[in-house]
Design a protein around this motif. Structure first.
Motif, PDB file in Angstrom:
ATOM      1  N   ASP A  26       0.804  -1.157   0.025  1.00  0.00           N
ATOM      2  CA  ASP A  26      -0.043  -0.125  -0.047  1.00  0.00           C
ATOM      3  C   ASP A  26       0.766   1.348   0.029  1.00  0.00           C
ATOM      4  OD1 ASP A  26      -2.397  -1.383  -0.074  1.00  0.00           O
ATOM      5  OD2 ASP A  26      -2.638  -1.340   2.152  1.00  0.00           O
ATOM      6  N   ALA A  27       1.787   1.298   0.649  1.00  0.00           N
ATOM      7  CA  ALA A  27       2.879   2.482   0.783  1.00  0.00           C
ATOM      8  C   ALA A  27       3.729   2.754  -0.351  1.00  0.00           C
ATOM      9  CB  ALA A  27       3.939   2.173   1.790  1.00  0.00           C
ATOM     10  N   VAL A  28       3.951   1.595  -1.209  1.00  0.00           N
ATOM     11  CA  VAL A  28       4.438   1.661  -2.531  1.00  0.00           C
ATOM     12  C   VAL A  28       3.675   2.047  -3.685  1.00  0.00           C
ATOM     13  CG1 VAL A  28       5.962   0.632  -4.248  1.00  0.00           C
ATOM     14  CG2 VAL A  28       6.578   0.181  -1.836  1.00  0.00           C
ATOM     15  N   ALA A  29       2.363   1.831  -3.563  1.00  0.00           N
ATOM     16  CA  ALA A  29       1.407   2.055  -4.305  1.00  0.00           C
ATOM     17  C   ALA A  29       1.089   3.685  -4.047  1.00  0.00           C
ATOM     18  CB  ALA A  29       0.281   1.008  -4.249  1.00  0.00           C
ATOM     19  N   LYS A  30       0.999   4.038  -2.779  1.00  0.00           N
ATOM     20  CA  LYS A  30       0.509   5.401  -2.713  1.00  0.00           C
ATOM     21  C   LYS A  30       1.889   6.251  -3.182  1.00  0.00           C
ATOM     22  CE  LYS A  30      -1.338   8.041   0.834  1.00  0.00           C
ATOM     23  NZ  LYS A  30      -1.875   8.105   2.409  1.00  0.00           N
ATOM     24  N   GLU A  46       0.630  11.526  15.750  1.00  0.00           N
ATOM     25  CA  GLU A  46       2.138  11.382  16.056  1.00  0.00           C
ATOM     26  C   GLU A  46       3.011  10.848  14.814  1.00  0.00           C
ATOM     27  OE1 GLU A  46       4.807   8.901  19.349  1.00  0.00           O
ATOM     28  OE2 GLU A  46       2.632   8.757  19.376  1.00  0.00           O
ATOM     29  N   LEU A  47       4.131  11.473  14.790  1.00  0.00           N
ATOM     30  CA  LEU A  47       5.112  10.953  14.036  1.00  0.00           C
ATOM     31  C   LEU A  47       5.722   9.852  14.429  1.00  0.00           C
ATOM     32  CD1 LEU A  47       6.817  11.141  11.266  1.00  0.00           C
ATOM     33  CD2 LEU A  47       8.419  12.848  12.529  1.00  0.00           C
ATOM     34  N   VAL A  48       5.832   8.427  13.638  1.00  0.00           N
ATOM     35  CA  VAL A  48       6.556   7.312  14.295  1.00  0.00           C
ATOM     36  C   VAL A  48       7.608   7.065  13.277  1.00  0.00           C
ATOM     37  CG1 VAL A  48       4.486   6.692  15.627  1.00  0.00           C
ATOM     38  CG2 VAL A  48       4.629   5.680  13.284  1.00  0.00           C
ATOM     39  N   GLY A  49       7.492   7.457  11.978  1.00  0.00           N
ATOM     40  CA  GLY A  49       8.592   6.894  11.019  1.00  0.00           C
ATOM     41  C   GLY A  49       8.308   7.712   9.914  1.00  0.00           C
ATOM     42  N   ILE A  50       9.315   7.061   8.878  1.00  0.00           N
ATOM     43  CA  ILE A  50       9.318   7.342   7.550  1.00  0.00           C
ATOM     44  C   ILE A  50       9.693   6.352   6.765  1.00  0.00           C
ATOM     45  CG2 ILE A  50      11.522   8.353   7.486  1.00  0.00           C
ATOM     46  CD1 ILE A  50      10.681  10.633   5.490  1.00  0.00           C
ATOM     47  N   ILE A  51       8.845   6.235   5.510  1.00  0.00           N
ATOM     48  CA  ILE A  51       9.104   4.932   4.751  1.00  0.00           C
ATOM     49  C   ILE A  51       9.594   5.596   3.265  1.00  0.00           C
ATOM     50  CG2 ILE A  51       6.712   4.800   4.113  1.00  0.00           C
ATOM     51  CD1 ILE A  51       7.503   1.536   3.682  1.00  0.00           C
ATOM     52  N   THR A  52      10.690   5.150   2.650  1.00  0.00           N
ATOM     53  CA  THR A  52      11.105   5.704   1.470  1.00  0.00           C
ATOM     54  C   THR A  52      11.209   4.378   0.506  1.00  0.00           C
ATOM     55  OG1 THR A  52      13.516   5.508   1.999  1.00  0.00           O
ATOM     56  CG2 THR A  52      12.554   7.436   2.699  1.00  0.00           C
ATOM     57  N   GLU A  53      11.418   4.839  -0.737  1.00  0.00           N
ATOM     58  CA  GLU A  53      11.628   3.737  -1.846  1.00  0.00           C
ATOM     59  C   GLU A  53      12.932   3.072  -1.761  1.00  0.00           C
ATOM     60  OE1 GLU A  53       9.815   6.116  -5.716  1.00  0.00           O
ATOM     61  OE2 GLU A  53      11.758   6.787  -4.834  1.00  0.00           O
ATOM     62  N   ARG A  54      13.815   3.722  -0.820  1.00  0.00           N
ATOM     63  CA  ARG A  54      14.955   3.117  -0.565  1.00  0.00           C
ATOM     64  C   ARG A  54      15.003   2.035   0.589  1.00  0.00           C
ATOM     65  NH1 ARG A  54      20.162   6.490   1.373  1.00  0.00           N
ATOM     66  NH2 ARG A  54      20.229   7.050  -0.834  1.00  0.00           N
ATOM     67  N   ASP A  55      14.032   2.244   1.502  1.00  0.00           N
ATOM     68  CA  ASP A  55      13.762   1.301   2.698  1.00  0.00           C
ATOM     69  C   ASP A  55      13.169   0.211   2.026  1.00  0.00           C
ATOM     70  OD1 ASP A  55      14.517   2.962   4.491  1.00  0.00           O
ATOM     71  OD2 ASP A  55      12.575   3.967   4.500  1.00  0.00           O
TER      72      ASP A  55
END
Length: 149
Positions: A26-30, A46-55
């Motif tokens: 879902d994250a990659v699709a978004k 609350e900010l709990v993290g970040i997800i990137t294409e690299r991740d």
């Protein structure tokens, strides 16, 4: 010197987020749908993290996991480097280089107000340099006209 607030005023303040329990698929699709390279991971306000294409590339593809079965919380970066709106573009570039990150969520207090990428910063710096070059060329040509006249 351009500030992050000025940069956000120019590029827009869209900040896309995802819940940590969402799937990586879902994250990659978004990210693909929004044509962006990262999502902030929010649990409520609350900010709990970040997800990137690299991740995704390093923590799913290379480790043989599947994106539909892997929750974002399993691969997100939990130690998020953030920017403040009054920081300069140069300061953010230095932070990104030192911390080896390519995306900085921008927070005013506890509220996310945008995100800047290394590409945004480079574009801003190049724009500032072009402006200075034009000003210097005008100054030089103006001086020559006075000297030649």
């Amino acid at each position: 010197m351009t500030t992050v607030r000025q940069l956000l005023d120019q590029k827009g303040r869209n900040i896309w987020s995802i819940h940590p329990d969402a799937t990586v698929f879902d994250a990659v699709a978004k990210m693909a749908d929004k044509d962006i390279g990262s999502l902030v991971v929010m649990e409520g306000e609350e900010l709990v993290g970040i997800i990137t294409e690299r991740d995704y590339a390093r923590n799913v593809v290379l480790k043989g996991k599947t994106s539909p079965a892997t929750p974002v919380r399993d691969i997100m970066e939990r130690h998020v480097v953030i920017a403040q709106p009054e920081q300069s573009v140069d300061q953010c570039m230095a932070v990104m280089s030192e911390k080896r990150v390519r995306h900085l969520p921008v927070f005013e207090g506890n509220k996310p107000i945008g995100i800047v990428s290394i590409g945004d910063l480079v574009k801003s710096i190049i724009g500032d340099q072009k402006f200075v070059i034009v000003q210097l060329e005008q100054y030089i040509h103006g001086e020559r006209a006075i000297v030649d006249g």
